[in-house]
Design a protein around this motif. Structure first.
Motif, mmCIF file in Angstrom:
data_model
loop_
_atom_site.group_PDB
_atom_site.id
_atom_site.type_symbol
_atom_site.label_atom_id
_atom_site.label_comp_id
_atom_site.label_asym_id
_atom_site.label_seq_id
_atom_site.Cartn_x
_atom_site.Cartn_y
_atom_site.Cartn_z
ATOM 1 N N THR A 39 0.842 -1.203 0.000
ATOM 2 C CA THR A 39 0.000 0.000 0.000
ATOM 3 C C THR A 39 0.879 1.256 0.000
ATOM 4 O OG1 THR A 39 -0.047 0.118 2.416
ATOM 5 C CG2 THR A 39 -1.753 -1.225 1.343
ATOM 6 N N LYS A 40 0.255 2.387 -0.231
ATOM 7 C CA LYS A 40 1.000 3.648 -0.199
ATOM 8 C C LYS A 40 1.668 3.855 1.157
ATOM 9 C CE LYS A 40 -1.774 6.107 -3.659
ATOM 10 N NZ LYS A 40 -2.668 7.279 -3.914
ATOM 11 N N GLU A 41 0.985 3.431 2.216
ATOM 12 C CA GLU A 41 1.556 3.574 3.556
ATOM 13 C C GLU A 41 2.894 2.857 3.669
ATOM 14 O OE1 GLU A 41 0.488 2.360 8.210
ATOM 15 O OE2 GLU A 41 -0.942 1.964 6.582
ATOM 16 N N LEU A 112 -0.405 -9.486 5.968
ATOM 17 C CA LEU A 112 -0.384 -9.177 4.542
ATOM 18 C C LEU A 112 -1.606 -8.361 4.134
ATOM 19 C CD1 LEU A 112 0.829 -12.512 2.885
ATOM 20 C CD2 LEU A 112 2.138 -10.402 3.212
ATOM 21 N N GLN A 113 -2.756 -8.666 4.741
ATOM 22 C CA GLN A 113 -3.981 -7.945 4.413
ATOM 23 C C GLN A 113 -3.878 -6.461 4.756
ATOM 24 O OE1 GLN A 113 -3.683 -10.888 5.744
ATOM 25 N NE2 GLN A 113 -5.249 -12.307 5.017
ATOM 26 N N ASP A 114 -2.980 -6.113 5.671
ATOM 27 C CA ASP A 114 -2.763 -4.714 6.043
ATOM 28 C C ASP A 114 -1.670 -4.056 5.206
ATOM 29 O OD1 ASP A 114 -4.551 -5.030 8.305
ATOM 30 O OD2 ASP A 114 -2.913 -6.121 9.280
ATOM 31 N N VAL A 115 -0.740 -4.857 4.723
ATOM 32 C CA VAL A 115 0.456 -4.340 4.055
ATOM 33 C C VAL A 115 0.295 -4.262 2.541
ATOM 34 C CG1 VAL A 115 2.913 -4.788 3.646
ATOM 35 C CG2 VAL A 115 1.939 -5.163 5.914
ATOM 36 N N LEU A 116 -0.477 -5.188 1.959
ATOM 37 C CA LEU A 116 -0.609 -5.252 0.504
ATOM 38 C C LEU A 116 -1.818 -4.479 0.007
ATOM 39 C CD1 LEU A 116 0.232 -9.002 -0.230
ATOM 40 C CD2 LEU A 116 1.755 -7.016 -0.365
ATOM 41 N N ASP A 117 -1.680 -3.946 -1.206
ATOM 42 C CA ASP A 117 -2.779 -3.275 -1.899
ATOM 43 C C ASP A 117 -3.725 -4.358 -2.421
ATOM 44 O OD1 ASP A 117 -4.480 -1.990 -3.665
ATOM 45 O OD2 ASP A 117 -2.916 -0.727 -4.542
#
Length: 274
Positions: A39-41, A112-117
């Motif tokens: 993600t952008k984050e 991964l659900q938090d880190v990936l787009d």
């Protein structure tokens, strides 16, 4: 549960695009890559998800800056998604040309659900060589070439089946098999297969259903195919099989006595991978 430990997650890849393919690459496909992006984050960084890396490394920040994340590594906690997120985040922080050799025991944190787009499709490419471990412009010494060749020797012939998702043909010795990772809950798939098996309708392409793997909360049914069957010969037979398989999966009728016996036989032949 110990303070600060990661809770067990039955389906660690649930919610990610292509959940069945995450399981297939983790368990039954020997050499493949797939696309992902943070993600952008986390920097909107392209990630090359792979089945395996040298010496079972969890991740690699390749010399050309590409991040490789390996699925076929031993989980440290009860949540493979958390373990992989730790490896990925560490790989983002190290210098190019650095491997993440171990991650230890993760504490609770981003998965991964938090880190990936999650808008990026998980598009799989089955590979015939592990040469992608190296950046294209890296000098290939004799030692590096030998290491790649040694790893390549262990790859069994594998190919995706056209027209259906998460289905992989493979040849092992003189036999061919289809391994088809399912997106549905385990109990739904088992009931559906039992309905078909009781009616002797669980096979196709002159092959037979022989059992299933279970991993990460999903089921991967396995069919032994007629001797010599090639991957490109399966699209038609699977298209013919799919309507009755779908109907069996969608049925809400209680299993009858024959179907319950068939289901008990299936459970006896399961292989739990992890």
């Amino acid at each position: 549960m110990a303070k600060g430990s990661v809770e067990f997650v039955l389906r660690p890849f649930e919610g990610l695009p292509g959940e069945p393919d995450w399981v297939a690459l983790k368990e039954v496909v020997p050499a493949a890559t797939a696309t992902a992006r943070t993600t952008k984050e986390y920097g909107a960084k392209e990630v090359l998800v792979t089945t395996v890396l040298p010496q079972a490394w969890p991740a690699l920040h390749r010399a050309d800056g590409v991040i490789l994340l390996a699925l076929q590594t031993a989980s440290s906690s009860g949540d493979a998604s958390r373990d992989l997120a730790v490896a990925l985040l560490e790989a983002l922080e190290v210098e190019p040309g650095t491997a993440i050799e171990t991650i230890g025991l993760p504490e609770p944190g981003p998965r991964l659900q938090d880190v990936l787009d999650l808008t990026v499709p998980f598009e799989v490419t089955v590979q015939t060589s592990f040469s992608y471990w190296l950046a294209p412009d890296v000098e290939r010494t004799s030692d590096l070439e030998a290491a790649i060749e040694d790893a390549d020797a262990g790859i069994i012939d594998t190919a995706p089946v056209a027209g259906v998702e998460s289905a992989y043909w493979c040849r092992m010795g003189t036999k061919e098999f289809l391994r088809w990772a399912q997106p549905h809950d385990e109990q739904v798939v088992l009931d559906g297969l039992a309905r078909l098996h009781a009616k002797r309708e669980s096979g196709f392409a002159d092959g037979k259903f022989i059992g299933y793997f279970r991993s990460c909360g999903l089921v991967v049914p396995v069919w032994e195919l007629a001797r010599g069957t090639e991957a490109d010969e399966l699209e038609g037979p699977i298209a013919e099989f799919l309507p009755r398989f779908t109907a069996a999966l969608e049925s809400t009728e209680p299993l009858d006595a024959n179907e319950r016996r068939a289901r008990a036989g299936l459970v006896a032949r399961q292989v739990t991978l992890r």
